[in-house]
Design a protein around this motif. Structure first.
Motif, PDB file in Angstrom:
ATOM      1  N   GLU A  68       0.830  -1.204   0.000  1.00  0.00           N
ATOM      2  CA  GLU A  68       0.000   0.000   0.000  1.00  0.00           C
ATOM      3  C   GLU A  68       0.870   1.263   0.000  1.00  0.00           C
ATOM      4  O   GLU A  68       0.553   2.237  -0.680  1.00  0.00           O
ATOM      5  CB  GLU A  68      -0.941   0.001   1.206  1.00  0.00           C
ATOM      6  N   LEU A  69       1.965   1.228   0.764  1.00  0.00           N
ATOM      7  CA  LEU A  69       2.880   2.371   0.775  1.00  0.00           C
ATOM      8  C   LEU A  69       3.526   2.570  -0.595  1.00  0.00           C
ATOM      9  O   LEU A  69       3.647   3.704  -1.082  1.00  0.00           O
ATOM     10  CB  LEU A  69       3.965   2.192   1.843  1.00  0.00           C
ATOM     11  N   ASN A  70       3.944   1.446  -1.218  1.00  0.00           N
ATOM     12  CA  ASN A  70       4.533   1.555  -2.559  1.00  0.00           C
ATOM     13  C   ASN A  70       3.510   2.102  -3.556  1.00  0.00           C
ATOM     14  O   ASN A  70       3.833   2.937  -4.403  1.00  0.00           O
ATOM     15  CB  ASN A  70       5.060   0.198  -3.027  1.00  0.00           C
ATOM     16  N   GLU A  71       2.284   1.601  -3.436  1.00  0.00           N
ATOM     17  CA  GLU A  71       1.215   2.093  -4.331  1.00  0.00           C
ATOM     18  C   GLU A  71       0.935   3.568  -4.063  1.00  0.00           C
ATOM     19  O   GLU A  71       0.757   4.360  -4.995  1.00  0.00           O
ATOM     20  CB  GLU A  71      -0.054   1.268  -4.114  1.00  0.00           C
ATOM     21  N   ALA A  72       0.950   3.945  -2.782  1.00  0.00           N
ATOM     22  CA  ALA A  72       0.726   5.358  -2.437  1.00  0.00           C
ATOM     23  C   ALA A  72       1.860   6.222  -2.985  1.00  0.00           C
ATOM     24  O   ALA A  72       1.615   7.322  -3.495  1.00  0.00           O
ATOM     25  CB  ALA A  72       0.609   5.520  -0.924  1.00  0.00           C
ATOM     26  N   ARG A  73       3.109   5.725  -2.906  1.00  0.00           N
ATOM     27  CA  ARG A  73       4.239   6.470  -3.476  1.00  0.00           C
ATOM     28  C   ARG A  73       4.075   6.634  -4.986  1.00  0.00           C
ATOM     29  O   ARG A  73       4.307   7.706  -5.541  1.00  0.00           O
ATOM     30  CB  ARG A  73       5.553   5.759  -3.164  1.00  0.00           C
ATOM     31  N   ALA A  74       3.685   5.514  -5.644  1.00  0.00           N
ATOM     32  CA  ALA A  74       3.498   5.567  -7.097  1.00  0.00           C
ATOM     33  C   ALA A  74       2.386   6.551  -7.448  1.00  0.00           C
ATOM     34  O   ALA A  74       2.524   7.349  -8.387  1.00  0.00           O
ATOM     35  CB  ALA A  74       3.181   4.176  -7.641  1.00  0.00           C
ATOM     36  N   LEU A  75       1.290   6.500  -6.673  1.00  0.00           N
ATOM     37  CA  LEU A  75       0.188   7.440  -6.931  1.00  0.00           C
ATOM     38  C   LEU A  75       0.631   8.874  -6.671  1.00  0.00           C
ATOM     39  O   LEU A  75       0.245   9.791  -7.408  1.00  0.00           O
ATOM     40  CB  LEU A  75      -1.019   7.090  -6.053  1.00  0.00           C
ATOM     41  N   ARG A  76       1.435   9.062  -5.637  1.00  0.00           N
ATOM     42  CA  ARG A  76       1.931  10.411  -5.344  1.00  0.00           C
ATOM     43  C   ARG A  76       2.809  10.918  -6.480  1.00  0.00           C
ATOM     44  O   ARG A  76       2.694  12.064  -6.913  1.00  0.00           O
ATOM     45  CB  ARG A  76       2.696  10.413  -4.030  1.00  0.00           C
ATOM     46  N   GLU A  77       3.700  10.060  -6.967  1.00  0.00           N
ATOM     47  CA  GLU A  77       4.567  10.450  -8.076  1.00  0.00           C
ATOM     48  C   GLU A  77       3.740  10.759  -9.323  1.00  0.00           C
ATOM     49  O   GLU A  77       4.008  11.728 -10.032  1.00  0.00           O
ATOM     50  CB  GLU A  77       5.586   9.353  -8.361  1.00  0.00           C
ATOM     51  N   GLU A  78       2.743   9.916  -9.563  1.00  0.00           N
ATOM     52  CA  GLU A  78       1.857  10.152 -10.719  1.00  0.00           C
ATOM     53  C   GLU A  78       1.100  11.462 -10.554  1.00  0.00           C
ATOM     54  O   GLU A  78       0.971  12.244 -11.503  1.00  0.00           O
ATOM     55  CB  GLU A  78       0.880   8.989 -10.868  1.00  0.00           C
ATOM     56  N   ALA A  79       0.632  11.725  -9.330  1.00  0.00           N
ATOM     57  CA  ALA A  79      -0.089  12.976  -9.072  1.00  0.00           C
ATOM     58  C   ALA A  79       0.837  14.171  -9.258  1.00  0.00           C
ATOM     59  O   ALA A  79       0.427  15.200  -9.813  1.00  0.00           O
ATOM     60  CB  ALA A  79      -0.671  12.964  -7.658  1.00  0.00           C
ATOM     61  N   GLN A  80       2.083  14.050  -8.818  1.00  0.00           N
ATOM     62  CA  GLN A  80       3.038  15.145  -9.009  1.00  0.00           C
ATOM     63  C   GLN A  80       3.315  15.357 -10.490  1.00  0.00           C
ATOM     64  O   GLN A  80       3.440  16.489 -10.954  1.00  0.00           O
ATOM     65  CB  GLN A  80       4.335  14.856  -8.254  1.00  0.00           C
ATOM     66  N   THR A  81       3.412  14.259 -11.246  1.00  0.00           N
ATOM     67  CA  THR A  81       3.619  14.366 -12.690  1.00  0.00           C
ATOM     68  C   THR A  81       2.433  15.064 -13.344  1.00  0.00           C
ATOM     69  O   THR A  81       2.615  15.958 -14.180  1.00  0.00           O
ATOM     70  CB  THR A  81       3.816  12.966 -13.302  1.00  0.00           C
ATOM     71  N   VAL A  82       1.232  14.643 -12.959  1.00  0.00           N
ATOM     72  CA  VAL A  82       0.022  15.262 -13.525  1.00  0.00           C
ATOM     73  C   VAL A  82      -0.047  16.734 -13.126  1.00  0.00           C
ATOM     74  O   VAL A  82      -0.390  17.593 -13.944  1.00  0.00           O
ATOM     75  CB  VAL A  82      -1.243  14.491 -13.065  1.00  0.00           C
ATOM     76  N   LEU A  83       0.293  17.035 -11.872  1.00  0.00           N
ATOM     77  CA  LEU A  83       0.285  18.429 -11.412  1.00  0.00           C
ATOM     78  C   LEU A  83       1.279  19.266 -12.210  1.00  0.00           C
ATOM     79  O   LEU A  83       0.967  20.379 -12.646  1.00  0.00           O
ATOM     80  CB  LEU A  83       0.613  18.497  -9.921  1.00  0.00           C
ATOM     81  N   ALA A  84       2.480  18.723 -12.409  1.00  0.00           N
ATOM     82  CA  ALA A  84       3.490  19.449 -13.189  1.00  0.00           C
ATOM     83  C   ALA A  84       2.995  19.659 -14.621  1.00  0.00           C
ATOM     84  O   ALA A  84       3.174  20.736 -15.204  1.00  0.00           O
ATOM     85  CB  ALA A  84       4.811  18.682 -13.189  1.00  0.00           C
ATOM     86  N   SER A  85       2.338  18.628 -15.171  1.00  0.00           N
ATOM     87  CA  SER A  85       1.790  18.747 -16.527  1.00  0.00           C
ATOM     88  C   SER A  85       0.732  19.833 -16.581  1.00  0.00           C
ATOM     89  O   SER A  85       0.717  20.663 -17.504  1.00  0.00           O
ATOM     90  CB  SER A  85       1.201  17.402 -16.964  1.00  0.00           C
ATOM     91  N   PHE A  86      -0.152  19.852 -15.596  1.00  0.00           N
ATOM     92  CA  PHE A  86      -1.202  20.879 -15.568  1.00  0.00           C
ATOM     93  C   PHE A  86      -0.604  22.272 -15.378  1.00  0.00           C
ATOM     94  O   PHE A  86      -1.078  23.238 -15.972  1.00  0.00           O
ATOM     95  CB  PHE A  86      -2.228  20.594 -14.470  1.00  0.00           C
ATOM     96  N   GLU A  87       0.432  22.369 -14.557  1.00  0.00           N
ATOM     97  CA  GLU A  87       1.072  23.671 -14.363  1.00  0.00           C
ATOM     98  C   GLU A  87       1.719  24.159 -15.656  1.00  0.00           C
ATOM     99  O   GLU A  87       1.633  25.337 -16.001  1.00  0.00           O
ATOM    100  CB  GLU A  87       2.105  23.593 -13.235  1.00  0.00           C
ATOM    101  N   ARG A  88       2.375  23.217 -16.391  1.00  0.00           N
ATOM    102  CA  ARG A  88       2.956  23.598 -17.691  1.00  0.00           C
ATOM    103  C   ARG A  88       1.860  24.034 -18.654  1.00  0.00           C
ATOM    104  O   ARG A  88       1.994  25.038 -19.347  1.00  0.00           O
ATOM    105  CB  ARG A  88       3.734  22.421 -18.292  1.00  0.00           C
ATOM    106  N   LYS A  89       0.774  23.261 -18.676  1.00  0.00           N
ATOM    107  CA  LYS A  89      -0.341  23.624 -19.570  1.00  0.00           C
ATOM    108  C   LYS A  89      -0.930  24.972 -19.177  1.00  0.00           C
ATOM    109  O   LYS A  89      -1.282  25.772 -20.036  1.00  0.00           O
ATOM    110  CB  LYS A  89      -1.418  22.542 -19.536  1.00  0.00           C
TER     111      LYS A  89
END
Length: 186
Positions: A68-89
């Motif tokens: 669950e922690l690994n999945e939460a880390r992966a989701l956090r990284e994915e969320a940060q990637t999506v956030l960075a993408s939205f900020e660039r957009k």
């Protein structure tokens, strides 16, 4: 597990209640009976491998938590990637919006300049037309004044001639005018 049994025996054997109440190894001593029952209970737990089963369950639980922690880390990284993408957009959209606003301002300024130039041309045309109308009205007024002056002068000359000319002088003038016309025509 052995440590638990040793700690339990040490606690039960060294109690102050045992020193005051007779022999410890008697079935009438409740502490002894409870200690024996506890040791038997622990022996049953060890015999049925409950500590190993509990260890396996805890290991499974720990592995589940780790996943669950690994999945939460992966989701956090994915969320940060999506956030960075939205900020660039968002930055791209902001830049594009700024360009659109700047273009609109330039076009509005150009349209205002064009409207100003068109208005100046229109005013110049209307002013020229008004000046032409004024000149035309002025020349018409001058013509009317001349025509009236001529009409009045002819009428005045006619009146003056009528008063001053006699019939013989008048026929003499008519004869001279006819002679001039004949001379010019021939």
């Amino acid at each position: 597990m052995r440590h638990i049994i040793a700690a339990t025996l040490a606690l039960t054997t060294a109690s102050p209640a045992l020193a005051a109440s007779g022999p410890f190894f008697s079935l009438h001593n409740t502490n002894f009976v409870v200690s024996i029952a506890f040791i038997i209970f622990l022996g049953i737990l060890v015999y049925f491998k409950v500590p190993g089963t509990i260890g396996k369950l805890l290991d499974k639980r720990a592995e589940g938590i780790r996943e669950e922690l690994n999945e939460a880390r992966a989701l956090r990284e994915e969320a940060q990637t999506v956030l960075a993408s939205f900020e660039r957009k968002q930055q791209e959209v902001q830049v594009q919006a700024d360009r659109i606003v700047a273009t609109a301002r330039e076009e509005a300024a150009q349209a205002a300049e064009q409207a100003k130039a068109d208005l100046e041309k229109s005013i110049a045309r209307r002013l020229a037309a008004a000046q032409d109308q004024i000149a035309s009205a002025q020349s018409a007024a001058i013509k009317d004044v001349r025509d009236r002056a001529i009409t009045i002068a002819v009428a005045a000359a006619k009146d003056v001639m009528a008063k001053q000319l006699t019939a013989t002088a008048s026929s003499k003038l008519v004869d001279e005018a006819i002679a001039q016309v004949e001379a010019k025509l021939h």
